[in-house]
Design a protein around this motif. Structure first.
Motif, PDB file in Angstrom:
ATOM      1  N   LEU A 100      -7.013  -2.787   2.042  1.00  0.00           N
ATOM      2  CA  LEU A 100      -5.708  -3.084   2.446  1.00  0.00           C
ATOM      3  C   LEU A 100      -5.139  -2.790   3.798  1.00  0.00           C
ATOM      4  O   LEU A 100      -4.820  -3.733   4.490  1.00  0.00           O
ATOM      5  CB  LEU A 100      -4.862  -2.293   1.471  1.00  0.00           C
ATOM      6  CG  LEU A 100      -4.504  -3.495   0.249  1.00  0.00           C
ATOM      7  CD1 LEU A 100      -4.094  -2.393  -0.949  1.00  0.00           C
ATOM      8  CD2 LEU A 100      -3.738  -4.382   0.293  1.00  0.00           C
ATOM      9  N   ALA A 108      -8.842  -5.797  -4.394  1.00  0.00           N
ATOM     10  CA  ALA A 108      -8.603  -4.460  -4.048  1.00  0.00           C
ATOM     11  C   ALA A 108      -7.113  -4.016  -4.344  1.00  0.00           C
ATOM     12  O   ALA A 108      -6.855  -2.993  -4.893  1.00  0.00           O
ATOM     13  CB  ALA A 108      -8.653  -4.408  -2.434  1.00  0.00           C
ATOM     14  N   PHE A 109      -6.161  -4.792  -4.108  1.00  0.00           N
ATOM     15  CA  PHE A 109      -4.834  -4.558  -4.395  1.00  0.00           C
ATOM     16  C   PHE A 109      -4.576  -4.696  -5.905  1.00  0.00           C
ATOM     17  O   PHE A 109      -3.905  -3.716  -6.317  1.00  0.00           O
ATOM     18  CB  PHE A 109      -3.848  -5.571  -3.746  1.00  0.00           C
ATOM     19  CG  PHE A 109      -2.281  -5.442  -4.137  1.00  0.00           C
ATOM     20  CD1 PHE A 109      -1.787  -4.311  -3.897  1.00  0.00           C
ATOM     21  CD2 PHE A 109      -1.765  -6.366  -4.794  1.00  0.00           C
ATOM     22  CE1 PHE A 109      -0.375  -4.031  -4.383  1.00  0.00           C
ATOM     23  CE2 PHE A 109      -0.345  -6.087  -5.263  1.00  0.00           C
ATOM     24  CZ  PHE A 109      -0.038  -5.091  -5.098  1.00  0.00           C
ATOM     25  N   THR A 122     -10.274   0.848  -1.954  1.00  0.00           N
ATOM     26  CA  THR A 122      -9.138  -0.283  -2.094  1.00  0.00           C
ATOM     27  C   THR A 122      -8.196   0.043  -0.922  1.00  0.00           C
ATOM     28  O   THR A 122      -7.624  -1.130  -0.377  1.00  0.00           O
ATOM     29  CB  THR A 122      -8.398  -0.165  -3.385  1.00  0.00           C
ATOM     30  OG1 THR A 122      -8.052   1.156  -3.565  1.00  0.00           O
ATOM     31  CG2 THR A 122      -9.346  -0.356  -4.707  1.00  0.00           C
ATOM     32  N   LEU A 174      -9.385  -8.898  -0.908  1.00  0.00           N
ATOM     33  CA  LEU A 174      -7.960  -8.271  -0.582  1.00  0.00           C
ATOM     34  C   LEU A 174      -7.307  -8.185  -1.874  1.00  0.00           C
ATOM     35  O   LEU A 174      -6.712  -7.114  -2.392  1.00  0.00           O
ATOM     36  CB  LEU A 174      -7.394  -9.170   0.522  1.00  0.00           C
ATOM     37  CG  LEU A 174      -5.859  -8.839   0.516  1.00  0.00           C
ATOM     38  CD1 LEU A 174      -5.570  -7.675   1.512  1.00  0.00           C
ATOM     39  CD2 LEU A 174      -5.294 -10.137   1.416  1.00  0.00           C
ATOM     40  N   PHE A 192      -7.229  -5.150   6.305  1.00  0.00           N
ATOM     41  CA  PHE A 192      -6.402  -6.697   6.610  1.00  0.00           C
ATOM     42  C   PHE A 192      -5.270  -6.532   7.290  1.00  0.00           C
ATOM     43  O   PHE A 192      -4.612  -7.379   8.043  1.00  0.00           O
ATOM     44  CB  PHE A 192      -6.216  -7.158   4.710  1.00  0.00           C
ATOM     45  CG  PHE A 192      -7.513  -7.872   4.369  1.00  0.00           C
ATOM     46  CD1 PHE A 192      -8.436  -7.626   3.890  1.00  0.00           C
ATOM     47  CD2 PHE A 192      -7.552  -9.342   4.429  1.00  0.00           C
ATOM     48  CE1 PHE A 192      -9.524  -8.080   3.449  1.00  0.00           C
ATOM     49  CE2 PHE A 192      -8.628  -9.859   3.875  1.00  0.00           C
ATOM     50  CZ  PHE A 192      -9.582  -9.394   3.408  1.00  0.00           C
ATOM     51  N   GLN A 234       0.905  -1.270  -0.041  1.00  0.00           N
ATOM     52  CA  GLN A 234       0.084   0.032   0.052  1.00  0.00           C
ATOM     53  C   GLN A 234       1.075   1.253   0.012  1.00  0.00           C
ATOM     54  O   GLN A 234       0.618   2.246  -0.793  1.00  0.00           O
ATOM     55  CB  GLN A 234      -0.961  -0.119   1.292  1.00  0.00           C
ATOM     56  CG  GLN A 234      -1.832   1.234   1.238  1.00  0.00           C
ATOM     57  CD  GLN A 234      -2.737   1.327   0.108  1.00  0.00           C
ATOM     58  OE1 GLN A 234      -3.655   0.854  -0.148  1.00  0.00           O
ATOM     59  NE2 GLN A 234      -2.352   2.062  -0.976  1.00  0.00           N
ATOM     60  N   LEU A 255      -0.994 -12.428  -2.361  1.00  0.00           N
ATOM     61  CA  LEU A 255      -0.821 -11.032  -2.587  1.00  0.00           C
ATOM     62  C   LEU A 255       0.612 -10.879  -3.436  1.00  0.00           C
ATOM     63  O   LEU A 255       0.838 -10.123  -4.484  1.00  0.00           O
ATOM     64  CB  LEU A 255      -0.263 -10.183  -1.390  1.00  0.00           C
ATOM     65  CG  LEU A 255      -1.437  -9.715  -0.629  1.00  0.00           C
ATOM     66  CD1 LEU A 255      -1.175  -9.048   0.579  1.00  0.00           C
ATOM     67  CD2 LEU A 255      -2.581  -8.733  -1.471  1.00  0.00           C
ATOM     68  N   LEU A 309      -6.527  -3.699  -8.053  1.00  0.00           N
ATOM     69  CA  LEU A 309      -7.121  -2.550  -8.776  1.00  0.00           C
ATOM     70  C   LEU A 309      -6.025  -1.405  -8.721  1.00  0.00           C
ATOM     71  O   LEU A 309      -6.025  -0.485  -9.585  1.00  0.00           O
ATOM     72  CB  LEU A 309      -8.315  -2.154  -7.989  1.00  0.00           C
ATOM     73  CG  LEU A 309      -9.680  -2.952  -8.178  1.00  0.00           C
ATOM     74  CD1 LEU A 309     -10.645  -2.386  -7.615  1.00  0.00           C
ATOM     75  CD2 LEU A 309      -9.704  -3.573  -9.640  1.00  0.00           C
ATOM     76  N   GLN A 310      -5.454  -1.312  -7.548  1.00  0.00           N
ATOM     77  CA  GLN A 310      -4.479  -0.118  -7.358  1.00  0.00           C
ATOM     78  C   GLN A 310      -3.246  -0.624  -8.222  1.00  0.00           C
ATOM     79  O   GLN A 310      -2.657   0.397  -8.977  1.00  0.00           O
ATOM     80  CB  GLN A 310      -3.753  -0.031  -5.926  1.00  0.00           C
ATOM     81  CG  GLN A 310      -4.949   0.440  -4.893  1.00  0.00           C
ATOM     82  CD  GLN A 310      -4.313   0.573  -3.530  1.00  0.00           C
ATOM     83  OE1 GLN A 310      -3.308   0.518  -3.458  1.00  0.00           O
ATOM     84  NE2 GLN A 310      -5.263   0.569  -2.520  1.00  0.00           N
TER      85      GLN A 310
END
Lengths: 458, 458, 458
Positions: free
Chosen positions: C263, A98-99, C259, A95, C266, A23, A153, A101-102
């Motif tokens: 992150l 979401a990651f 998003t 999870l 989590f 992140q 991940l 997408l970034q």
């Protein structure tokens, strides 16, 4: 739980640190590179003196939302069929997507929408990022239950980069058409995941055999995923096409194809089932193959009949795959494919690519009229013949298979790094390794993996 | 399982062969008759030199998607309230609706959009086909649990034809208004199913009484269906109206009507319940009657107050029907109505038709202004008075009841053909007749119908 | 069940009478005051000679539908995490929201869209009414399981009025921007509910401790709510903004913020969990905080990086709140917050308001160009400086906290009226107090609260 205290402490920190690291990195890259595009920036939009009704938002956002439902609800719940892995299926989908997408906004941005050193974002980049997340979740389906969130991940980190490169090679360098991603999403995601699963082969996986099946309610949760995927697939395939007839035709073709794959799946499932009974695994998955198979040709002049025929073929092939091919893949090729992504995304994706080769090769100025320019621009301007476009499409499939296989292999080696804790064989397909799981009245007598007390929120 | 080995072998082949036969037939008819319309054909669209923003896709597709959710998620999960019939409820909904979409495209196309020997398809035909699927699923609700998938496919085959004829008579010949289908969908589907259920009357149905109720989780699954139906009903009623104020007003009226049927249902359910307790059957079903009752009048100048009043009336009538009328229907009239479609679709549908008669009869040039032309074109051009329009509306209801009753009777005779295996009385409402059902820990001791081992996908 | 026969009879009539009374009152007020607006009235729309494509329906209705899904599916199922309170969570959400839509149409209409003595309704009033329903459901989350439906309807009656007044003060009198409602919806709803819960404090609530947790399946039902809220939150925040770039940018910012909150959630959940395990409570709730925190600033030029940073902050703060603050709130401040709305809506709402202060204060003509007029009209015309706008935003937060606290206090006193039966401590979080609950095989041995026989519909 498993292993020494130090290892437990290590696992405790692994996921948090990885989330924070990833992140932090994407946030910094966003600060440096990502900017609103002309349609989302207050100054740029109003400078152009546009009508607000012309903003791309109104043409793409409803489709985007349908795609978004498919990625998070569709994939998440479809994978919740396992009796004790629903938290992980839905939660890790959440999870990873979401990651993705970034991260995909950055990767795809570098390749597709870099202007003056900046990545410009809006509804189109949102759709594209969701598409990449879809590919990641297909791969997740192949290794479902056998990998931890930190491993997943890292898989997402790698796969997103390779997805972006493959997509760039196909769409930008080769001029291949693949709106709904038969190649870039389904074939790529499936074979990436299958090769990765091969590298992570577990010979002792039958130790968790009692957890590999579904229960009655988990199959109904999975049907939530199936039905939302089925319903919104016309939006998925049509989300990134050219506006107007292109988007409209793609949605229509996908709609027909899915009805035929559903009929084909019910027919074949009852035919090959014991006592003529239907198998939920087939209905949940193979009925969707009609969406995959028109991912390339759906925007072309496939004809409604062509959509039905393609969908029917995909549904039958996919059902037969679940019945006969999946056991062989595991026994002979050591590929343990939890969700059967080879049947739902792999074979139908390849079929879809080949269908695209065929329909592109048959394209004529007569059939497309002035619309040829928006479907096959290079053919329309005379830079390519239809046959040449077909050959490029075919080459795109080979490129995709190569990137997916090499990428999946690399991914497998990465995920085997010893400090990345993966669940021991008897605890595969078990939420309790990663989640606080509440006790259930009916589960009380099922042994040491159960939690001692229900969670409390208040 | 039930009967001789030969009968079992016959059943084994019946569903696959029927699926393949029907799919083959529709595919051939598609090849001969079905073509892209002006808005989905690359050549035709670009020939006209339109702005892509004018493509009907952008005005109808979001509504279509909401309708699509209602048909597949809404109806499917609403019927999943039975404790051991969730696979069939969701799965057969999936199968029947998929076939109905194809078949209805052909039937409705013959009646409504035949041009130069071809049926022209696009988003409007998609909406219309989904509407026909809705009617079929209403009928399914009446016979839920008592019919096999082959029987249901034949029912769909017949009902779709009669639906198309009835719709053609009402909308095209009689000039009746019925955008949301109080008559053509709800009244037709309900009485078709009820008469069919009457013909299939089972005097020994109490043998499966232990399976006729819900369990806690199955009622929550059913609420998924209820809520999605409730939310998207404004899109359902407004999907096929004229664009602009017509679509907008229809959605608004439906939204208000549903809020009032919800309040009415909660009030009446607690009033007639033991100890003042609410009954999930009422909440899951009667709260939706507000959508049914404005299916005809919703596009008219009903006024927001009129929508509230109509919705409240429908919710209360429907709840009282579940409480008092359904037992009488079974005891006195031998109509076994599994989902109570008479209460949710039958009575509210008739009420909705009558409301349409009333509101049409009250139409004035003053109230509608220039908009009269899009709501009542025949009145606007002076070909009919408002009273005459009202009489036509009333006649449309009678025609619908006739077609539905005769069709349901024919359907019942068709489904009683002896080679079509229907489940024996003690196995009604039981998935295991048609599905491989995974074992559940808590179900292990429940007897010989349980499956021996969990399914495995990998 | 609980108390004397007379009290039981009283409760039996309380909910029906209240529903009928409220429905009757709103129906009369609708008849007197509510009229179609220019976009939904046949005569008015056609009088203006507009293009149908310009009807606001096509720009707002898809967003409205997403909001509608969030209110009814999202909130309803999110609160269904409790093991024996799913009927009430989904069912009372249904009831309260349906009433709130009617009542709020009137209240907001009086304040916002009164023209010539009439309230004019259309898709914008539909969105606004759904927003008010959202605030009511946030407050419901704080008192979930401890209040009966009659109490909750009275809470809705009061809260809707105060919501309307607060919204009017902020948006109309103070000129505050708050499209997605960080202040008007989330902060207001949360603190209203928390103060109300404080007034209703139950020192003996541990008597129902065995019902306060989730079970495996109920957590999956709750995830349906979570995921639909998460997916559609970009539509929620952008539904009422100015068209064009404003709506587009708000959706984009919300998408990124969510998003990052996912992150962050989590990461923190695993960090603070026992053995590094994830907690479903955090994932279901805190991951959504990214939507709340950009409810004010989302339409501003927040930048994609700003959205990520804000979302991450909100997700972490919310997760830490669930872990550390909720127990303190109960132990020290006697606030029993069933769903942890302080963590999901309270703190992220205040953070969102402060983020709005910051971003408004940084607004420049350079950054917004001609678009400044649509985001900060008072700054654009020179009536305010950006700093002054920021101060007004801050003042809006204080006003909201005041209204919410006073309102929640009044609401608590109202709900403590002795004739309003609230469930006794040992029966909190138990559906059977208000619903006919079907028996379940696995529940048979759980004592006198179980129903004797399954419900039957046919």
């Amino acid at each position: 739980m498993a292993g020494s205290p130090r290892r437990a402490a290590g696992r405790r920190l692994q996921l948090p640190l990885l989330c924070l690291l990833l992140q932090g990195a994407t946030a910094i890259l966003f600060a440096v590179f990502v900017r609103y595009n002309r349609e989302t920036d207050a100054a740029l939009w109003h400078w152009g003196n546009h009508s607000n009704a012309d903003n791309e938002f109104y043409f793409r956002y409803p489709s985007f939302q349908d795609v978004h439902v498919m990625v998070f609800v569709g994939f998440g719940f479809l994978m919740a069929f396992l009796q004790r892995y629903g938290f992980s299926s839905v939660g890790f989908t959440f999870l990873l997507a979401a990651f993705a997408l970034q991260w995909s906004t950055l990767v795809q941005g570098f390749f597709h929408s870099m202007h003056g050193g900046h990545i410009h974002v809006g509804v189109e980049s949102m759709i594209n990022a969701d598409f990449c997340a879809g590919a990641v979740l297909i791969s997740f389906g192949a290794v479902l239950g056998k990998t931890g969130p930190a491993q997943l991940l890292l898989m997402t980190l790698l796969e997103t980069v390779l997805f972006g490169i493959n997509e760039f090679v196909l769409l930008s360098l080769l001029g291949v058409k693949d709106a709904g991603g038969s190649m870039t999403i389904h074939t790529f995601g499936a074979y990436f995941g299958l090769v990765l699963s091969r590298v992570l082969y577990r010979p002792q996986l039958e130790k968790s055999k009692h957890l590999q099946g579904s229960v009655y309610h988990s199959d109904l949760f999975a049907m939530i995923g199936t039905i939302f995927l089925w319903i919104f697939w016309p939006s998925f395939n049509s989300a990134p096409t050219t506006l107007g007839d292109g988007q409209h035709r793609t949605a229509l073709n996908t709609y027909y194809s899915l009805t035929a794959s559903t009929l084909g799946t019910f027919a074949l499932s009852a035919l090959v089932g014991e006592h003529g009974r239907l198998d939920m695994v087939h209905i949940q998955n193979a009925a969707l193959a009609g969406g995959v198979v028109v991912g390339t040709a759906g925007e072309m002049m496939l004809t409604p009949f062509g959509a039905l025929a393609a969908g029917f073929l995909a549904g039958t092939v996919s059902t037969l795959g679940y019945k006969f091919l999946t056991p062989i893949l595991e026994a002979k090729f050591k590929v343990q494919d939890t969700c059967g992504v080879h049947n739902l995304h792999g074979m139908p994706g390849v079929l879809g690519a080949l269908l695209g080769v065929l329909v592109a090769g048959l394209a004529t100025h007569e059939a497309y009229g002035e619309g040829l320019d928006s479907v096959f621009p290079l053919v329309a301007v005379g830079q390519r013949t239809a046959t040449s476009q077909a050959m490029h499409q075919l080459f795109g499939l080979l490129v995709t298979l190569t990137f997916a296989s090499v990428g999946g292999g690399l991914g497998g080696l990465l995920l085997r790094l010893p400090f990345l804790g993966s669940p021991p064989d008897p605890q595969c397909y078990e939420d309790q390794v990663y989640w606080e799981v509440p006790g259930e009245p009916e589960d009380e007598a099922q042994g040491p993996l159960r939690a001692e007390e229900p969670d409390t929120r208040a």
